[in-house]
Motif scaffolding. Structure first.
Motif, PDB file in Angstrom:
ATOM      1  N   UNK A 211      13.303  56.624 -10.073  1.00  0.00           N
ATOM      2  CA  UNK A 211      14.705  56.802  -9.719  1.00  0.00           C
ATOM      3  C   UNK A 211      15.301  57.839 -10.661  1.00  0.00           C
ATOM      4  N   UNK A 212      15.919  58.873 -10.091  1.00  0.00           N
ATOM      5  CA  UNK A 212      16.565  59.914 -10.892  1.00  0.00           C
ATOM      6  C   UNK A 212      18.066  59.863 -10.642  1.00  0.00           C
ATOM      7  N   UNK A 213      18.823  59.583 -11.689  1.00  0.00           N
ATOM      8  CA  UNK A 213      20.285  59.548 -11.584  1.00  0.00           C
ATOM      9  C   UNK A 213      20.841  60.951 -11.770  1.00  0.00           C
ATOM     10  N   UNK A 214      22.083  61.121 -11.363  1.00  0.00           N
ATOM     11  CA  UNK A 214      22.737  62.421 -11.529  1.00  0.00           C
ATOM     12  C   UNK A 214      23.304  62.609 -12.932  1.00  0.00           C
ATOM     13  N   UNK A 215      23.457  61.508 -13.664  1.00  0.00           N
ATOM     14  CA  UNK A 215      23.987  61.596 -15.023  1.00  0.00           C
ATOM     15  C   UNK A 215      23.094  60.803 -15.973  1.00  0.00           C
ATOM     16  N   UNK A 216      23.093  61.229 -17.231  1.00  0.00           N
ATOM     17  CA  UNK A 216      22.327  60.526 -18.260  1.00  0.00           C
ATOM     18  C   UNK A 216      22.941  59.155 -18.541  1.00  0.00           C
ATOM     19  N   UNK A 217      24.267  59.064 -18.460  1.00  0.00           N
ATOM     20  CA  UNK A 217      24.953  57.799 -18.736  1.00  0.00           C
ATOM     21  C   UNK A 217      24.514  56.713 -17.755  1.00  0.00           C
ATOM     22  N   UNK A 218      24.390  57.069 -16.472  1.00  0.00           N
ATOM     23  CA  UNK A 218      23.967  56.088 -15.478  1.00  0.00           C
ATOM     24  C   UNK A 218      22.541  55.616 -15.746  1.00  0.00           C
ATOM     25  N   UNK A 219      21.667  56.527 -16.177  1.00  0.00           N
ATOM     26  CA  UNK A 219      20.285  56.147 -16.489  1.00  0.00           C
ATOM     27  C   UNK A 219      20.239  55.187 -17.675  1.00  0.00           C
ATOM     28  N   UNK A 220      21.063  55.432 -18.688  1.00  0.00           N
ATOM     29  CA  UNK A 220      21.096  54.533 -19.844  1.00  0.00           C
ATOM     30  C   UNK A 220      21.601  53.150 -19.442  1.00  0.00           C
ATOM     31  N   UNK A 221      22.590  53.103 -18.560  1.00  0.00           N
ATOM     32  CA  UNK A 221      23.100  51.817 -18.095  1.00  0.00           C
ATOM     33  C   UNK A 221      22.020  51.041 -17.350  1.00  0.00           C
ATOM     34  N   UNK A 222      21.202  51.745 -16.567  1.00  0.00           N
ATOM     35  CA  UNK A 222      20.137  51.077 -15.823  1.00  0.00           C
ATOM     36  C   UNK A 222      19.069  50.512 -16.758  1.00  0.00           C
ATOM     37  N   UNK A 223      18.792  51.228 -17.847  1.00  0.00           N
ATOM     38  CA  UNK A 223      17.798  50.740 -18.811  1.00  0.00           C
ATOM     39  C   UNK A 223      18.332  49.534 -19.574  1.00  0.00           C
ATOM     40  N   UNK A 224      19.597  49.584 -19.963  1.00  0.00           N
ATOM     41  CA  UNK A 224      20.191  48.514 -20.766  1.00  0.00           C
ATOM     42  C   UNK A 224      20.634  47.314 -19.940  1.00  0.00           C
ATOM     43  N   UNK A 225      20.646  47.446 -18.625  1.00  0.00           N
ATOM     44  CA  UNK A 225      21.099  46.343 -17.775  1.00  0.00           C
ATOM     45  C   UNK A 225      20.157  45.145 -17.922  1.00  0.00           C
ATOM     46  N   UNK A 226      20.659  43.980 -18.326  1.00  0.00           N
ATOM     47  CA  UNK A 226      19.775  42.816 -18.479  1.00  0.00           C
ATOM     48  C   UNK A 226      19.257  42.278 -17.145  1.00  0.00           C
ATOM     49  N   UNK A 227      19.932  42.601 -16.055  1.00  0.00           N
ATOM     50  CA  UNK A 227      19.508  42.129 -14.741  1.00  0.00           C
ATOM     51  C   UNK A 227      18.332  42.975 -14.256  1.00  0.00           C
TER      52      UNK A 227
END
Length: 330
Positions: A211-227
């Motif tokens: 999965x490639x996000x358009x922003x780095x911030x969104x990618x970091x949120x996906x990695x840190x998401x506990x779900x």
């Protein structure tokens, strides 16, 4: 000439008929204009033509005509296609942006299977520009991405920060589709590209995806998401670059063994140098043929005269001090 141009523009503002461009350059020849334009840099020429096209519709139409004649500005490269996507379904997905001149999926010449990408050429350059405004498109369950074919993979979609925007997702259930994967991660932000990895032969899920996000911030949120529960399974989410198998410098290949080297006084001891162990094939090795050795000719045997050996009588011995003593001959 500048005064004439300004007067013509004032006439346009007063509602008069749009002047003919040839009227303002009647005193100039094509050669003279070429001599003036030749030393100008490309940005200057682009700016000059853009301003001229915005003021004179005839110039704007000429610019569009010349640009549309170049297929490089109308041809799109589409990657990330599903293995079962055909040329017909590819063209059908891009027809919403305008009339298509040519479109085809690229197949492997040996296996006859799709290589996962294709090309779409529009008849009008403006249609291609419209398609590029939304480069990501869902086709046959896969999120495909397009860009100008002349740019290849160096387009704006492959920006330097892509390594921080592209994620590897492992541990997927065989029932998890690309739509489910994209819907799950769309909670974190807008997705540029992504799909489940499928086997070319069986077209079944390989248990992971990207999965490639358009922003780095969104990618970091996906990695840190506990779900991290998707399709009834706990999934693994990390940067795609970390997924790639990389051999660290501390690891040595199987064909390299450490050999201790004794250093001179004052030099660090115990340092190891990797020595490649060269192997040679033995199964197919055959000894070179031995040359035939000619037999030696027999030599005649010689007899030698026999001589007798004269035995000498030892001298008489006399005991002196308990030790035998031989008397010398007289």
């Amino acid at each position: 000439m500048e005064d004439l141009k300004k007067r013509k523009l004032d006439e346009i503002g007063n509602g008069q008929v749009l002047p003919n461009l040839n009227d303002s350059v009647s005193n100039s020849t094509v050669e003279e204009l070429r001599a003036l334009l030749d030393p100008l840099a490309k940005p200057q020429l682009v700016d000059l033509l853009a301003r001229a096209g915005s003021q004179y519709p005839s110039i704007a139409e000429e610019i569009k005509s010349v640009a549309s004649a170049d297929p490089a500005l109308r041809k799109l490269f589409v990657r990330g296609l599903a293995w079962n996507t055909t040329s017909e379904t590819l063209c059908a997905a891009f027809q919403e942006h305008g009339e298509i001149e040519e479109g085809a999926v690229i197949y492997d010449k040996v296996t006859g299977k799709s290589r996962g990408y294709g090309f779409v050429t529009y008849k009008d350059m403006e249609c291609a520009q419209t398609a590029l405004k939304a480069p990501s498109k869902m086709i046959d369950g896969r999120m495909a991405v397009c860009n100008l074919a002349s740019e290849g993979l160096t387009s704006s979609s492959t920006t330097p920060d892509q390594a921080q925007r592209k994620l590897y997702v492992g541990g997927l259930s065989p029932e998890t589709t690309s739509e489910m994967l994209l819907a799950f991660f769309s909670r974190q932000g807008e997705i540029e590209e992504g799909s489940v990895a499928y086997d070319k032969d069986t077209n079944k899920s390989r248990g992971f995806g990207f999965v490639t996000f358009k922003t780095v911030e969104a990618a970091k949120k996906a990695i840190d998401d506990p779900q991290k529960l998707l399709g009834g399974r706990n999934i693994t989410v990390k940067l795609a670059d970390n997924y790639k198998g990389k051999v660290s410098q501390s690891q040595l290949p199987a064909s390299v063994v450490p050999v201790p080297v004794h250093m001179n006084a004052g030099a660090p001891m115990g340092y190891t140098y990797p020595q490649p162990m060269v192997t040679y094939p033995t199964a197919s090795y055959t000894s070179p043929p031995t040359a035939a050795i000619p037999p030696y000719a027999a030599h005649p045997q010689y007899s030698y005269p026999q001589y007798g050996v004269k035995k000498e009588t030892p001298p008489p011995q006399t005991a002196i001090g308990g030790y035998p003593y031989y008397m010398p001959k007289q």
